[in-house]
Design an enzyme around this catalytic site. Structure first.
Site, mmCIF file in Angstrom:
data_model
loop_
_atom_site.group_PDB
_atom_site.id
_atom_site.type_symbol
_atom_site.label_atom_id
_atom_site.label_comp_id
_atom_site.label_asym_id
_atom_site.label_seq_id
_atom_site.Cartn_x
_atom_site.Cartn_y
_atom_site.Cartn_z
ATOM 1 N N ARG A 50 23.789 71.780 3.459
ATOM 2 C CA ARG A 50 25.275 72.020 3.007
ATOM 3 C C ARG A 50 25.329 71.750 1.583
ATOM 4 N NH1 ARG A 50 31.137 69.727 3.869
ATOM 5 N NH2 ARG A 50 32.363 71.477 3.988
ATOM 6 N N HIS A 54 26.579 74.337 -1.538
ATOM 7 C CA HIS A 54 27.948 73.969 -2.097
ATOM 8 C C HIS A 54 27.455 73.834 -3.658
ATOM 9 C CE1 HIS A 54 31.086 73.160 0.954
ATOM 10 N NE2 HIS A 54 30.220 73.782 1.410
ATOM 11 N N ASN A 82 35.354 70.769 -0.178
ATOM 12 C CA ASN A 82 34.417 69.537 -0.370
ATOM 13 C C ASN A 82 35.138 68.260 0.118
ATOM 14 O OD1 ASN A 82 32.704 71.320 -1.193
ATOM 15 N ND2 ASN A 82 33.036 70.744 -3.451
ATOM 16 N N HIS A 181 24.791 76.475 10.871
ATOM 17 C CA HIS A 181 25.702 75.749 11.511
ATOM 18 C C HIS A 181 25.267 75.347 13.017
ATOM 19 C CE1 HIS A 181 29.509 76.775 9.092
ATOM 20 N NE2 HIS A 181 28.722 75.979 8.521
#
Length: 309
Positions: A50, A54, A82, A181
Site C-alpha cells: 500500500r 500511495h 494516509n 486487499h
C-alpha cells in the site's frame, strides 16, 4: 544537432540492473529487512504494498510520501487516506540505513519502496516481478494532490476507473491492483456505514459478523481493525474476488468492482483463475511503478528517507 539534444529533458530510463555496479548488495539487504518485518508482523506485507501505491499515485513514484512534516514543510502523511493508517515507514528507514552503510548516497528511497513492495508480496506467498530501478527522490510533496488523487473507501466504480485512468492504468490494472486487499486489515470507520446500511449489496450474515467488532456508535471503535479477507488474511491469494462475488467485500470501494458494471467479468475471471490474477497483478505493479519517476539529475538521493537533504 547539439542544440536539439541540449533542449531535451534529462530523463534516463529505469532498468532492472541500475545498481548492479554501484550497490550490488542492496536488493538482498532490502529483502532481508522486509522478510524480518513480515515475520514479526504479517500485516506489514499489505502495508508495504500500500505504501508503494500511495507514493506512486501522488507526484509519481518519487518517495514523496515518506517525507515528514516540519515547521516549514507539509508532506502527504496527513492526507485523509494516509493519516493514522499508512504504515511501513520504519521498515523503509531500516532498509535505507543499512544500504547507506554499504553504499552511501547511491540507492534512492523511492526505489527502496518499490523493491519492498515486491518483496512483501513474495513474503506473503504472492507473485514476484522484476522491479525497474533508477528512480530519484523528490524534494517536494503534495498534500492537496494526495487528498484529490488517492482512491477512497467509498468511491464509486466510475470514480475509481477515472482515478486509475488519469495515471495511465486500465480498468484491468485497477481490478488487479485492488486485489492487494486480499491482505491486510481495515479500520472500523472505513466500513461502518456499509455493514449497518442494510443494503442489498452486502451479505447479511457477513454484515452481522463484522458488526461484532465495529459498533454503530461513531464515537467508539472507529480504530478497531478487521481483516479484509476473513479466510486467509495474511496470504496473497484470489479469495478477495470470491468474497466480492459473495457480497462480502469489506469496503464499499471493493464491492463496486462487482456491481453489474464493466469490471464484473474481470472479477469473475480472477475468482476462478488465481494464476491469471497473480500474473496481472505483477504486470500492473510494474506499470504502476513506472508512473512519472524522477530520473537522471532530477530530484536527489536522500540521505534519510524522511527529510530532504
Amino acid at each position: 544537432m547539439l542544440m536539439i539534444f541540449s533542449s531535451l529533458p534529462c530523463q534516463a530510463q529505469l532498468s532492472s540492473n541500475f545498481y548492479d555496479s554501484t550497490c550490488p548488495n542492496a536488493l538482498s539487504t532490502i529483502r532481508t529487512v522486509v522478510d524480518s518485518a513480515v515475520d514479526s508482523d504479517p500485516r506489514m506485507a499489505a502495508s508495504l504494498i500500500r505504501l508503494h501505491f500511495h507514493d506512486c499515485f501522488v507526484q509519481g513514484c518519487d518517495g514523496s510520501v515518506l517525507l515528514e512534516d516540519t515547521a516549514t514543510f507539509t508532506g502527504e502523511r496527513t492526507a485523509r487516506n494516509n493519516a493514522a493508517s499508512l504504515r511501513g515507514f520504519s521498515v523503509i528507514d531500516d532498509a535505507k540505513s543499512q544500504i547507506e552503510s554499504i553504499c552511501p548516497g547511491v540507492f534512492s528511497c523511492a526505489d527502496i519502496v518499490a523493491v519492498a513492495a515486491r518483496d512483501a508480496s513474495v513474503a506473503a506467498s504472492g507473485p514476484s516481478w522484476t522491479v525497474n530501478l533508477g528512480r530519484r527522490d523528490s524534494t517536494t510533496a503534495s498534500l492537496s494532490e494526495a487528498n484529490s488523487d488517492l482512491p477512497g473507501f467509498t468511491d464509486s466504480l466510475t470514480r475509481l476507473i477515472s482515478l486509475f485512468g488519469e495515471k495511465g492504468l486500465s480498468e484491468r490494472d485497477m481490478v488487479a491492483l485492488s486485489g492487494a486487499h486480499t491482505l491486510g486489515q481495515a479500520r472500523c470507520l472505513t466500513f461502518r456505514a456499509r455493514i449497518y446500511s442494510n443494503g442489498s449489496d452486502i451479505d447479511p450474515d457477513f454484515a452481522t459478523t463484522r458488526q461484532g467488532n465495529c459498533p454503530s456508535d461513531t464515537n467508539s471503535g472507529s480504530g478497531n481493525l478487521a481483516p479484509l479477507d476473513l479466510v486467509t488474511p495474511n496470504t496473497f491469494d484470489n479469495n478477495y474476488y470470491s468474497n466480492i462475488i459473495a457480497r462480502r467485500g469489506l469496503l464499499q470501494s471493493d464491492q463496486v468492482l462487482f456491481s453489474g458494471g464493466s469490471t464484473d467479468s474481470i472479477v469473475n475471471e480472477y475468482s476462478s483463475d488465481g494464476s491469471s490474477f497473480s500474473s496481472d497483478f505483477a504486470a500492473a505493479m510494474v506499470r504502476m511503478g513506472n508512473i512519472d519517476p524522477l530520473t537522471g539529475t532530477q530530484g536527489e538521493i536522500r540521505r534519510i528517507c524522511t527529510a530532504i537533504n
